[in-house]
Write an enzyme that holds these catalytic residues in place. Structure first.
Site, PDB file in Angstrom:
ATOM      1  CE1 TYR A  47      55.229  33.633  -3.058  1.00 46.34           C
ATOM      2  CE2 TYR A  47      54.445  34.836  -1.133  1.00 46.34           C
ATOM      3  CZ  TYR A  47      54.567  33.657  -1.841  1.00 46.34           C
ATOM      4  OH  TYR A  47      54.013  32.513  -1.343  1.00 46.34           O
ATOM      5  CD  GLU A  50      53.558  30.795  -4.121  1.00 49.27           C
ATOM      6  OE1 GLU A  50      53.934  30.445  -2.988  1.00 49.27           O
ATOM      7  OE2 GLU A  50      54.024  30.303  -5.167  1.00 49.27           O
TER       8      GLU A  50
END
Ligand code: GDP
Ligand code: MN
Length: 380
Positions: free
Chosen positions: A101, A189
Site C-alpha cells: 500500500y 493512493e
C-alpha cells in the site's frame, strides 16, 4: 473531485508511475475489443468511485474473449454500494508476488503532508490501521521541502519492503509524491502497489482525489469533470450558481447565507422534522435566483414542504418577495411553501405577499413557527 481508477492511472502515467496498459469500455463489445487489444489473461474492472469493488464482484479475470464477454456483461450495469457501473476498465492481468500500500494525503491538524506505506496492501488500509497499526510506516512531509530520494529510501526500509524492490519503490514513491504535489491532489493512493513475479513494482489500482481549489491551474481537468457522476440536483444547482447539498429528510430548505441555512436545518430538527437539503442562495434573492432554487428543490420527490427562510440585509425583503412571486409564475411547485421573511424592508415584503397567501403559500413571522408549520405540512 474524485477520479475513476482509469483516470487516476492516466494521471499517474503523466508522472511516470508504471501501470498496465488497457482500455476503457462502455459496452460489452467495446470491452471484448479492449480485452483483445490488452491480451489474455486480462482483468475486467468496474469503474465506480467507491472502494471494495473486488469483494462486490466488480473485478474479474478473463482468460478468453468469451470469458471477457461474460464478465463485462455481468459487471456493466451492476450496482456497487449504490453506484451503477457505466464503464469498465480492461487491462492485461498481472502476476502478483506481493501487494503493498502507498498513499499521500493531507495531515490537516499538523499542516504537513502524510505518506503511508505498508507491506500489507491489497486489503482496506483502514483495517490494517485498526488491527495492525505498526504495519504502516508513516512519513510526515514538510510541504516546502518535499520528498527526496534519500528519505524515500529510509522509508521503504522502515516499511520492510522486499529489499529487491526497495530502490525501485523509493523512486516510484518520489514520482507519486510529485503527482500528489504538482498534480494538486488531496489524495493519491495505490492499493495494491504490486510486485510482479518478475520483480517489477507497479500500480494495480489508483485512487485520486483532485483538489478542487486548484482547478484554475489545470485546464486539463475538464475532461475528468465531464465524466463526474454527481447528483443531478447538485449539478443543476451548480449550473445556476447555488450551493446545494441533498439530505434525507422531507422539508426542502432555501436560505440566504450558509450560517442561516445551517440554523434553518437546526430549527427544522428542533421542530421534529428533517431537512431534505441544504440550499444557500447567497446574497442575492432576485426572481432568477429564487426560481432556480425552487426549481432545484422541486425535482426532489422526497420534499413534502418547502421552508424559505430569508433574512434581508443588503438583500431587501421586498425584492425577495417579488422574486418569490415571480418564481411561482415560472415554476409549478409541487409542495406547499412556508415563508419567513425578515430584515430590511420586511413590512413592505410581507405586504406584497399578502394577497397571494393561501394554504400552498404560507407566511410565518418567526423562524421557529415557520419551521413548525413546514414540519407539520411535511407530515411530521
Ligand atoms: P478494489 O477492490 O476496488 O480496491 O480494486 P483493486 O483494483 O484494488 O483490486 C482488488 C483485488 O483484485 C486486488 O487486490 C487483486 O488481488 C485483484 N486483482 C486486480 N487486478 C489483478 C490482476 O491483474 N491480477 C491478479 N492476479 N489479481 C488482480
Ligand atoms: Mn484497491
Amino acid at each position: 473531485m474524485d477520479l475513476f481508477e482509469y483516470q487516476g492511472k492516466q494521471y499517474f502515467a503523466r508522472f511516470g508511475i508504471p501501470t498496465s496498459p488497457g482500455g476503457v469500455a462502455e459496452t460489452v463489445d467495446e470491452a471484448v475489443a479492449a480485452a483483445q487489444a490488452a491480451g489474455f489473461p486480462c482483468v475486467i474492472k468496474a469503474q465506480v468511485k467507491v472502494g471494495g469493488r473486488g469483494k462486490a464482484g466488480g473485478i474479474k479475470l478473463a482468460a478468453t474473449p468469451e470469458e471477457a464477454r461474460a464478465h463485462a456483461a455481468a459487471i456493466l450495469g451492476m450496482d456497487i454500494k449504490g453506484h451503477v457501473v457505466r464503464r469498465v476498465w480492461v487491462e492485461r492481468a498481472s502476476d502478483i508476488a506481493a501487494e503493498y500500500y502507498a498513499g499521500f494525503t493531507l495531515d490537516r491538524p499538523n499542516k504537513v503532508h502524510l505518506g503511508m506505506l505498508s507491506a500489507q496492501g491489497g486489503v482496506e488500509i483502514e483495517d490494517v490501521a485498526a488491527t495492525n497499526p505498526d504495519a504502516i510506516a508513516r512519513l510526515s512531509i514538510d510541504p516546502v521541502r518535499g520528498l527526496d530520494l534519500e528519505t524515500a529510501r529510509r522509508w521503504v526500509a522502515e516499511a520492510e519492503l522486499d529489499p529487491a524492490v526497495r530502490e525501485a519503490t523509493a523512486a516510484l514513491l518520489c514520482d507519486l509524491y510529485r503527482c500528489y504535489d504538482e498534480g494538486d491532489c488531496d489524495l493519491a493512493e495505490i492499493n495494491p502497489l504490486i510486485v510482479t513475479t518478475d520483480g517489477r513494482v507497479h500500480a494495480l489500482d489508483a485512487k485520486v482525489t483532485l483538489d478542487d481549489n486548484a482547478t484554475f491551474r489545470h485546464p486539463e481537468w475538464a475532461e475528468f469533470a465531464a465524466t463526474e457522476t454527481e447528483d443531478p440536483r447538485e449539478q443543476l444547482a451548480k449550473q445556476k450558481g447555488l450551493t446545494y447539498i441533498g439530505l434525507d429528510g422531507t422539508v426542502g430548505i432555501i436560505a440566504n447565507g450558509a450560517g442561516l441555512a445551517m440554523s434553518t436545518l437546526d430549527v427544522v430538527n428542533q421542530a421534529g422534522g428533517s431537512a431534505a437539503n441544504f440550499l444557500d442562495i447567497g446574497g442575492g434573492a432576485n426572481a432568477d435566483v429564487m426560481s432556480a432554487a425552487l426549481e432545484v428543490i422541486n425535482t426532489d420527490p422526497k420534499v413534502r414542504s418547502i421552508f424559505v427562510n430569508i433574512f434581508g440585509g443588503i438583500t431587501r425583503v421586498d425584492e425577495v418577495a417579488k422574486g418569490v412571486l415571480a418564481a411561482l409564475e415560472r415554476v409549478k411547485i409541487a409542495a406547499p411553501i412556508v415563508l419567513r421573511l425578515d430584515g430590511t424592508n420586511a413590512e413592505a415584503g410581507r405586504a406584497l405577499l399578502e394577497p397571494h397567501l393561501s394554504d400552498r403559500l404560507i407566511a410565518s413571522p418567526t423562524m421557529l413557527e415557520a419551521a413548525e408549520r413546514a414540519v407539520a405540512l411535511a407530515g411530521g
